[in-house]
Design a protein around this motif. Structure first.
Motif, PDB file in Angstrom:
ATOM      1  N   ASN A  84       0.828  -1.123   0.046  1.00  0.00           N
ATOM      2  CA  ASN A  84       0.020  -0.083   0.030  1.00  0.00           C
ATOM      3  C   ASN A  84       0.897   1.318  -0.003  1.00  0.00           C
ATOM      4  N   PHE A  85       0.327   2.272  -0.368  1.00  0.00           N
ATOM      5  CA  PHE A  85       0.913   3.720  -0.542  1.00  0.00           C
ATOM      6  C   PHE A  85       1.714   3.849   0.703  1.00  0.00           C
ATOM      7  N   ARG A  86       1.084   3.835   1.836  1.00  0.00           N
ATOM      8  CA  ARG A  86       1.782   4.492   2.984  1.00  0.00           C
ATOM      9  C   ARG A  86       3.272   3.485   3.622  1.00  0.00           C
ATOM     10  N   ASP A  87       3.015   2.099   3.335  1.00  0.00           N
ATOM     11  CA  ASP A  87       4.053   1.423   3.697  1.00  0.00           C
ATOM     12  C   ASP A  87       5.206   1.559   3.052  1.00  0.00           C
ATOM     13  N   LEU A  88       4.880   1.494   1.589  1.00  0.00           N
ATOM     14  CA  LEU A  88       5.855   1.848   0.473  1.00  0.00           C
ATOM     15  C   LEU A  88       6.623   3.085   0.761  1.00  0.00           C
ATOM     16  N   ARG A  89       5.654   4.054   0.824  1.00  0.00           N
ATOM     17  CA  ARG A  89       6.422   5.485   1.095  1.00  0.00           C
ATOM     18  C   ARG A  89       7.192   5.525   2.344  1.00  0.00           C
ATOM     19  N   ASP A  90       7.084   4.952   3.550  1.00  0.00           N
ATOM     20  CA  ASP A  90       7.621   5.126   4.435  1.00  0.00           C
ATOM     21  C   ASP A  90       8.869   4.225   4.647  1.00  0.00           C
ATOM     22  N   ASN A  91       8.910   3.213   3.676  1.00  0.00           N
ATOM     23  CA  ASN A  91      10.106   2.422   3.665  1.00  0.00           C
ATOM     24  C   ASN A  91      11.391   3.220   3.022  1.00  0.00           C
ATOM     25  N   SER A  92      12.204   3.165   3.428  1.00  0.00           N
ATOM     26  CA  SER A  92      13.393   4.176   3.064  1.00  0.00           C
ATOM     27  C   SER A  92      14.129   3.492   1.634  1.00  0.00           C
ATOM     28  N   ASN A  93      13.979   2.153   1.913  1.00  0.00           N
ATOM     29  CA  ASN A  93      14.531   1.227   0.724  1.00  0.00           C
ATOM     30  C   ASN A  93      13.713   0.916  -0.347  1.00  0.00           C
ATOM     31  N   SER A  94      12.591   1.496  -0.369  1.00  0.00           N
ATOM     32  CA  SER A  94      11.652   1.226  -1.665  1.00  0.00           C
ATOM     33  C   SER A  94      11.823   2.115  -2.691  1.00  0.00           C
TER      34      SER A  94
END
Length: 606
Positions: free
Chosen positions: A585-595
């Motif tokens: 989802n958008f939030r999880d990927l946004r908050d993952n600095s490695n994504s």
């Protein structure tokens, strides 16, 4: 194709091409032509008693063709006896008028029926082509251009009917020529045989000219297709070409094509003129020679010769006219060949179909190890991929150009089918599903808005008027597409004409009108393929509001470059080189600095 083949042997092949569209009805015209020619020939034969009286030939002495055993006087007397008419000059003339009147009536029936057949032929050609176009594979469509299909459907269809008109005329003339020469044989076998030999001689000397005209026909058909393509491209790109002063360069190619077409048609016209101009001189020349030979060396009796001359003259003229009709057929025959070849290609490239009707999806669309390659050479532009689109969720497909996003959208709406792997709709393999039954559930909005030159209301409803609440549904769709308020500001509201391809609307307005049309259908699946790619920020926000309004009411698949458009979606697939590189989802990927999504968000400063 063998260019050296005798032209006349191709007649059967051409006739079969037309029979494929109108069946055996064509033989009715030929039958009527035979009856008309027979009636005319008997009418001409009735001139023998009159010529016998004029030339003081012995009326009591039978005029017979000893070689054939045909007694002309006996035949004529028998006809008068059968009709219970006294044999006089007046009655003979009246009988001639009767036969020619009957011939005129039958000829009218043949011509009228021929007109009917031409109308049916044009209808059947266009209908069959359009039905095939509607079911062709998208891969075949992208190999061609708009000019190709427009040329086949219009120009070549009409030219095929012109070829048919000349072909039927050729056959009816051939029937008449056959009758003339047969009766010339019956009257005077020697004179008749010489007439037939001359007819065969004329066919042979025109053979090379016929082949020349046929090749010109094929070149004309091909060049017209090329020219139409160039003209359509110029019209569609008029604004760009004018703004960049490139119309002149484009016109060079168009003029070259026009010049080629003009040269081909001039040559075809010269060939037709040659045939037309030599008809009369040849007839008179051969007629004079045959009369001298027959009277001097064979038979000085002039009565049967005069009738035989009538048959010969009409027969020879008909043979020369046949050449003209055949050349006219060949001038246009390339069109029916082109149409026939196109129908074969369309059949070979028919969109694959299942047989099962699919009414409603209840759970999900599932991609299982799906691959796709536009050239079908296993150089996959997509896959293998495994994707899931749960019902009533909003899914985003992102990634750089060429990563496979639009290919996935095309697979979802069955525009294309997987090379390998399976797509399941509620556990039903898509290969078993009838495309049209599934596509009724699909709404599709591309980056280039498809707008029709009509009113806003008709653009939204797509001419749907069967529902008493159509107006309410149009307004509802416009509100969900966030364009209702704008429409209300227009003097004619929903009855406002939008112009060719929506020229009276801005890019954002056209896009929202496009979305409104798809929402009017109340689809289960809505695909937004780069729907905001060319919009300004304000228009993008309007489209984003539309997506937010629809969330949870239908399955929405969003393909986007601008990540601001997908911040509220339920799930994201990030593709790279035709494969799923990242998902969540958008939030999880946004908050993952490695994504990768995190990096893209930073680059777009969202």
């Amino acid at each position: 194709m063998n260019k050296n083949r005798n032209t006349f042997w191709d007649f059967s092949r051409y006739l079969n091409l037309y029979k494929d569209f109108i069946g055996r009805k064509i033989y009715i015209v030929f039958t009527l032509a035979t009856i008309a020619s027979l009636s005319e020939s008997i009418g001409i034969l009735m001139l023998i008693p009159i010529f016998s009286e004029i030339t003081d030939s012995s009326a009591a002495e039978p005029i017979s063709n000893s070689s054939s055993g045909f007694d002309i006087t006996y035949f004529v007397d028998g006809l008068f006896s059968l009709l219970s008419i006294d044999k006089t000059i007046v009655s003979t003339l009246l009988l001639i008028v009767l036969f020619f009147t009957f011939k005129g009536l039958i000829t009218f029936c043949a011509l009228a029926y021929n007109s009917y057949l031409r109308g049916k032929l044009l209808f059947n050609i266009k209908t069959r082509l359009f039905e095939k176009f509607a079911r062709m594979q998208y891969l075949y469509y992208i190999e061609k251009d708009a000019g190709h299909f427009a040329n086949i459907m219009n120009e070549q269809a009409y030219r095929s009917v012109d070829a048919f008109r000349s072909l039927v005329l050729f056959v009816t003339q051939a029937i008449s020529a056959f009758m003339y020469f047969i009766f010339a044989l019956l009257v005077s076998i020697n004179f008749g045989l010489m007439s037939i030999l001359i007819g065969i001689f004329l066919v042979i000397i025109f053979k090379r000219l016929n082949n020349f005209v046929r090749e010109l026909s094929r070149k004309i058909a091909t060049e017209k297709s090329h020219l139409l393509k160039l003209i359509i491209q110029s019209v569609q790109g008029f604004k760009y070409l004018s703004a960049t002063n490139r119309m002149e360069k484009t016109s060079v190619f168009i003029k070259d094509s026009m010049q080629n077409l003009s040269n081909f048609q001039i040559k075809a016209g010269v060939a037709a003129s040659l045939t037309q101009s030599v008809r009369e001189p040849l007839a008179v020349l051969f007629l004079a020679v045959l009369m001298i030979i027959h009277i001097t060396y064979i038979d000085p009796n002039i009565a049967p010769i005069l009738v035989s001359i009538v048959f010969f003259y009409r027969g020879l003229n008909t043979v020369v006219n046949m050449q003209g009709s055949w050349q006219n057929s060949l001038e246009f025959i390339g069109s029916i060949e082109l149409i026939s070849q196109e129908l074969i290609k369309l059949q070979e490239n028919k969109h694959p179909e299942g047989k099962e009707n699919f009414k409603k999806i209840n759970n999900e669309i599932l991609f299982s190890n799906v691959t796709f390659d536009y050239k079908n050479n296993e150089n996959y532009v997509l896959g293998p991929v495994n994707l899931k689109f749960p019902v009533n969720t909003t899914i985003a497909l992102i990634g750089e150009s060429g990563s496979g996003k639009s290919t996935i959208a095309d697979l979802v709406n069955f525009t294309i089918r997987p090379n390998t792997g399976n797509i399941f709709l509620d556990n039903v393999d898509s290969s078993n599903i009838l495309s049209s039954s599934w596509q009724k559930n699909i709404g599709y909005v591309s980056q280039e808005a498809v707008i029709f030159n009509d009113t806003i209301a008709n653009n939204i409803s797509f001419y749907e008027t069967s529902d008493a609440n159509t107006s309410d549904l149009i307004i509802k769709a416009a509100k969900n597409a966030c364009i209702h308020d704008f429409i209300q500001t227009l003097p004619n509201g929903y009855n406002t004409e939008v112009g060719d391809r929506g020229v009276n609307l801005s890019g954002g307005q056209k896009q929202r009108l496009f979305i409104a049309r798809e929402l009017f259908r109340n689809p289960q699946i809505l695909i937004l393929d780069e729907a905001t790619g060319a919009l300004d920020v304000e228009s993008e926000k309007a489209v984003q509001n539309s997506i937010d309004i629809l969330k949870g009411t239908m399955t929405v698949i969003v393909i986007a470059h601008r990540l601001s458009t997908i911040r509220n979606v339920d799930y994201i697939y990030l593709l790279k080189n035709g494969k799923v590189f990242e998902e969540g989802n958008f939030r999880d990927l946004r908050d993952n600095s490695n994504s990768t999504l995190n990096s893209l968000i930073s680059a777009q400063k969202i």
